[in-house]
Design a protein around this motif. Structure first.
Motif, mmCIF file in Angstrom:
data_model
loop_
_atom_site.group_PDB
_atom_site.id
_atom_site.type_symbol
_atom_site.label_atom_id
_atom_site.label_comp_id
_atom_site.label_asym_id
_atom_site.label_seq_id
_atom_site.Cartn_x
_atom_site.Cartn_y
_atom_site.Cartn_z
ATOM 1 N N ARG A 27 -3.852 4.684 -1.668
ATOM 2 C CA ARG A 27 -4.928 5.323 -0.914
ATOM 3 C C ARG A 27 -4.623 6.806 -0.766
ATOM 4 N NH1 ARG A 27 -8.029 1.321 1.397
ATOM 5 N NH2 ARG A 27 -7.027 -0.676 1.874
ATOM 6 N N LEU A 65 -2.488 -1.300 -3.298
ATOM 7 C CA LEU A 65 -3.438 -0.197 -3.257
ATOM 8 C C LEU A 65 -2.764 1.150 -3.016
ATOM 9 C CD1 LEU A 65 -6.270 -1.809 -1.102
ATOM 10 C CD2 LEU A 65 -6.198 -1.570 -3.596
ATOM 11 N N ARG A 74 -14.463 6.260 3.404
ATOM 12 C CA ARG A 74 -13.336 6.615 4.269
ATOM 13 C C ARG A 74 -12.565 5.363 4.652
ATOM 14 N NH1 ARG A 74 -11.195 7.114 9.246
ATOM 15 N NH2 ARG A 74 -10.196 9.102 9.758
ATOM 16 N N TYR A 75 -11.254 5.420 4.526
ATOM 17 C CA TYR A 75 -10.408 4.282 4.863
ATOM 18 C C TYR A 75 -10.417 4.086 6.378
ATOM 19 C CZ TYR A 75 -6.112 1.591 5.553
ATOM 20 O OH TYR A 75 -5.190 0.644 5.944
ATOM 21 N N GLU A 76 -10.916 2.935 6.813
ATOM 22 C CA GLU A 76 -11.069 2.690 8.245
ATOM 23 C C GLU A 76 -9.727 2.597 8.963
ATOM 24 O OE1 GLU A 76 -13.501 -0.733 8.739
ATOM 25 O OE2 GLU A 76 -15.332 0.245 8.022
ATOM 26 N N TRP A 94 0.193 5.373 0.886
ATOM 27 C CA TRP A 94 -0.784 6.337 1.413
ATOM 28 C C TRP A 94 -0.349 7.754 1.091
ATOM 29 C CZ3 TRP A 94 -1.033 4.408 7.206
ATOM 30 C CH2 TRP A 94 -1.582 3.118 7.236
ATOM 31 N N PHE A 152 -13.053 1.427 -6.089
ATOM 32 C CA PHE A 152 -14.246 1.928 -5.407
ATOM 33 C C PHE A 152 -15.336 2.142 -6.448
ATOM 34 C CE2 PHE A 152 -11.768 5.566 -6.734
ATOM 35 C CZ PHE A 152 -12.685 6.490 -7.188
ATOM 36 N N ASP A 197 -11.961 10.612 -0.136
ATOM 37 C CA ASP A 197 -11.037 9.484 -0.235
ATOM 38 C C ASP A 197 -11.053 8.921 -1.642
ATOM 39 O OD1 ASP A 197 -10.088 7.842 2.612
ATOM 40 O OD2 ASP A 197 -11.429 9.563 2.806
ATOM 41 N N THR A 220 -9.187 5.404 -3.822
ATOM 42 C CA THR A 220 -8.385 4.192 -3.733
ATOM 43 C C THR A 220 -8.222 3.604 -5.125
ATOM 44 O OG1 THR A 220 -9.374 3.742 -1.548
ATOM 45 C CG2 THR A 220 -8.106 1.960 -2.589
ATOM 46 N N ALA A 224 -14.284 7.040 -2.876
ATOM 47 C CA ALA A 224 -14.125 5.845 -2.055
ATOM 48 C C ALA A 224 -14.653 6.114 -0.650
ATOM 49 C CB ALA A 224 -12.645 5.460 -1.985
ATOM 50 N N ARG A 246 -7.331 4.633 8.677
ATOM 51 C CA ARG A 246 -6.758 5.962 8.895
ATOM 52 C C ARG A 246 -7.311 6.550 10.184
ATOM 53 N NH1 ARG A 246 -8.737 8.596 4.777
ATOM 54 N NH2 ARG A 246 -10.069 10.122 5.797
ATOM 55 N N GLU A 277 0.851 -1.190 0.000
ATOM 56 C CA GLU A 277 0.000 0.000 0.000
ATOM 57 C C GLU A 277 0.888 1.242 0.000
ATOM 58 O OE1 GLU A 277 -2.981 0.228 3.017
ATOM 59 O OE2 GLU A 277 -3.665 -1.844 2.735
#
Length: 219
Positions: A157, A155, A190-192, A120, A183, A212, A214, A188, A194, A118
């Protein structure tokens, strides 16, 4: 840096900070410098890279919560790196490393190809004045280097509280080769993973929508 940050830097840099060969600028990365994750972390594990980690709130929290993964924070501001190291030590996050370097050079050459599970990019500087938009990280030069560093299926993000930048990110990444949306709909969820930071909370309080995105490396 403050006196406390200076002390944190002196005490914790040997443990957390990656030494990297420079090119010219203080935060440059020599084109031949390479990270060897298995040697640096002492194991083979999924690698998560945060670009522009700031004071490290998101990545320290994630590293502490996910001990079976490895994390790399990329930042150019020493005060933020010092705070990150101090918090990492308090959290016992031994699976975190930091590099004081320009993000594009880290993605383009320092990281081994296809090494990151990933990447970010959370709340990058929006450079919101029109004349400064060209300084934004996510432009047409960004997708190829992000894709290079991502493993297949990995990914990318992103999150921002600036609508204009969010739309620019989406336009740039939608037309990028080798990346596809991960997505449905316009944005997308919200990235949980984060953690909610004071920075994100402040944006919400000011009435800005958090956007967001992704994307997945497909080839």
């Amino acid at each position: 840096m403050s006196d406390g940050q200076e002390r944190a830097w002196e005490e914790f840099a040997p443990r957390y900070l990656l030494e990297v060969e420079r090119s010219e600028a203080a935060t440059s990365v020599h084109p031949e410098a390479r990270l060897h994750p298995a040697e640096e972390y002492g194991r083979a594990a999924p690698l998560v890279v945060e670009i522009g980690s700031g004071q490290g709130h998101a990545i320290v929290h994630a590293a502490a919560q996910r001990p079976h993964e490895d994390f790399l924070a990329v930042e150019v501001f020493r005060a933020g790196l010092a705070r990150t190291m101090l918090d990492a030590a308090r959290a016992g996050a031994g699976n975190l490393r930091l590099i004081e370097a320009n993000a594009p050079e880290v993605l383009a050459s320092y990281l081994p190809e296809a090494s990151a599970q990933e990447i970010w990019v959370f709340f990058p500087d929006p450079w919101h004045k029109s004349k400064h938009n060209k300084r934004r990280l996510v432009d047409d030069d960004f997708p190829p280097i992000a894709r290079r560093a991502l493993a297949e299926g990995g990914l990318l993000r992103l999150a921002t509280d600036w609508e204009h930048y969010a739309r620019q990110m989406r336009e740039v990444l939608d037309r990028a080769e080798g990346l596809e949306r991960a997505f449905d709909g316009d944005w997308a969820p919200r990235y949980e993973g984060r953690v909610m930071t004071a920075f994100e909370r402040k944006g919400i309080e000011r009435g800005r929508e958090i956007r967001d995105l992704t994307y997945r490396r497909v080839r």
